[in-house]
Design an enzyme around this catalytic site. Sequence first.
Site, PDB file in Angstrom:
ATOM      1  N   HIS A  55      33.939 -39.587  61.654  1.00  0.00           N
ATOM      2  CA  HIS A  55      33.453 -40.361  60.473  1.00  0.00           C
ATOM      3  C   HIS A  55      32.048 -39.560  60.077  1.00  0.00           C
ATOM      4  O   HIS A  55      31.544 -39.983  58.927  1.00  0.00           O
ATOM      5  CB  HIS A  55      33.452 -41.820  60.538  1.00  0.00           C
ATOM      6  CG  HIS A  55      34.534 -42.407  60.497  1.00  0.00           C
ATOM      7  ND1 HIS A  55      35.492 -42.690  59.648  1.00  0.00           N
ATOM      8  CD2 HIS A  55      35.226 -43.216  61.583  1.00  0.00           C
ATOM      9  CE1 HIS A  55      36.588 -43.552  59.956  1.00  0.00           C
ATOM     10  NE2 HIS A  55      36.290 -43.694  61.020  1.00  0.00           N
ATOM     11  N   ARG A  80      34.500 -37.476  69.539  1.00  0.00           N
ATOM     12  CA  ARG A  80      35.577 -37.862  68.619  1.00  0.00           C
ATOM     13  C   ARG A  80      36.055 -36.837  67.753  1.00  0.00           C
ATOM     14  O   ARG A  80      35.334 -36.660  66.555  1.00  0.00           O
ATOM     15  CB  ARG A  80      35.260 -39.327  68.017  1.00  0.00           C
ATOM     16  CG  ARG A  80      36.612 -39.906  67.365  1.00  0.00           C
ATOM     17  CD  ARG A  80      36.371 -41.448  67.158  1.00  0.00           C
ATOM     18  NE  ARG A  80      35.537 -41.842  66.305  1.00  0.00           N
ATOM     19  CZ  ARG A  80      35.253 -42.813  65.792  1.00  0.00           C
ATOM     20  NH1 ARG A  80      36.173 -43.873  66.348  1.00  0.00           N
ATOM     21  NH2 ARG A  80      34.442 -43.106  64.812  1.00  0.00           N
ATOM     22  N   ASP A  94      36.850 -25.460  72.821  1.00  0.00           N
ATOM     23  CA  ASP A  94      36.127 -23.979  72.941  1.00  0.00           C
ATOM     24  C   ASP A  94      34.646 -24.060  72.760  1.00  0.00           C
ATOM     25  O   ASP A  94      33.653 -23.410  73.298  1.00  0.00           O
ATOM     26  CB  ASP A  94      36.600 -22.839  71.890  1.00  0.00           C
ATOM     27  CG  ASP A  94      38.144 -22.616  72.607  1.00  0.00           C
ATOM     28  OD1 ASP A  94      38.485 -22.637  73.583  1.00  0.00           O
ATOM     29  OD2 ASP A  94      38.922 -21.922  71.738  1.00  0.00           O
ATOM     30  N   GLU A 159      43.804 -48.142  67.605  1.00  0.00           N
ATOM     31  CA  GLU A 159      43.409 -48.896  66.606  1.00  0.00           C
ATOM     32  C   GLU A 159      44.174 -49.398  65.552  1.00  0.00           C
ATOM     33  O   GLU A 159      43.876 -49.386  64.337  1.00  0.00           O
ATOM     34  CB  GLU A 159      42.030 -48.043  65.992  1.00  0.00           C
ATOM     35  CG  GLU A 159      42.661 -46.712  65.729  1.00  0.00           C
ATOM     36  CD  GLU A 159      41.397 -45.611  65.044  1.00  0.00           C
ATOM     37  OE1 GLU A 159      40.372 -46.135  64.799  1.00  0.00           O
ATOM     38  OE2 GLU A 159      41.749 -44.520  65.369  1.00  0.00           O
ATOM     39  N   ASP A 185      39.476 -50.778  62.613  1.00  0.00           N
ATOM     40  CA  ASP A 185      40.928 -50.317  62.362  1.00  0.00           C
ATOM     41  C   ASP A 185      41.772 -51.293  62.555  1.00  0.00           C
ATOM     42  O   ASP A 185      42.853 -51.476  61.770  1.00  0.00           O
ATOM     43  CB  ASP A 185      41.063 -49.027  62.454  1.00  0.00           C
ATOM     44  CG  ASP A 185      40.440 -48.062  61.436  1.00  0.00           C
ATOM     45  OD1 ASP A 185      40.470 -48.118  60.445  1.00  0.00           O
ATOM     46  OD2 ASP A 185      39.460 -47.204  62.024  1.00  0.00           O
TER      47      ASP A 185
END
Length: 272
Positions: A55, A80, A94, A159, A185
């Site tokens: 987000h 996240r 990576d 969620e 959520d």
Amino acid sequence: MPFRLDPPKSFKDLFAGERPAGRTVAGMFVCSGDAGAAEICAGAGLDYVLIDAEHGPVNLESVLAQLRAVAGYDCVSVVRVPFNDAVLIKQFLDLGAQSLIVPMVNTADDAAAAVSAVRYAPAGVRGVGSALARSARWNRVPDYLARADEFITLLVQVESAEAVENAAGIAEVDGIDGVFIGPSDLAATMGLLGQQDHPDVVAAVKRTIAEVKAAGKIVGVNAFVESQAREYIAAGADFVNVGADVAILARGSEALAAKYIAEDSGAGPASY
């Protein structure tokens, strides 16, 4: 002679030893995308900072800058990712992200796909590029390809109402280190948008905590309201996400305005 090293600890290492009084691990979101904010939060004394690429207004370069900013502190960085996608997960790994949360995992198959994305073949589909990447410090981590799994923590996010129904199966997937529960959520999928404290949502979170712990995996939850966080800690949560940089700035600046500019209207935010 090049410098040889191992990467810093990942999220699962926070649970490897005894914490004082067996306390719950606590951390916070960094959603601003700003490396300075990440560094300030990393030095606050929390166990981890969760860099939000789902987000938050971030790209790969800004996540890299935040990882570097946090690296100088005794604080674990968690990222996240935006989506359960093998290409994205490969890129974040990576960059040197060692602890990942994969959002919107609804089934055991979704969880297995996330595991595959963090593992090299033949166990998974992660592309081999460690010699070119910060993950292995450009081939300065001894035997990185064979040891990569020991440096990585994979958490998946439960969620949705569907995910709660499948929580036990998700937690039992080999390669999943833990589950992070997202009440916002979850409430929305239960027809209770913005009502994270609704008794049905709280019951679903507690049920998920119990089922994940029964599977022998770590489990945590997002809970910015202290009373809610304490309730989930009492229910057995191993870690709690207790705030966000942007929320702290928003509420703090509002408090200053209310103190010096105008009376508080009494209308608080609908959610976090």
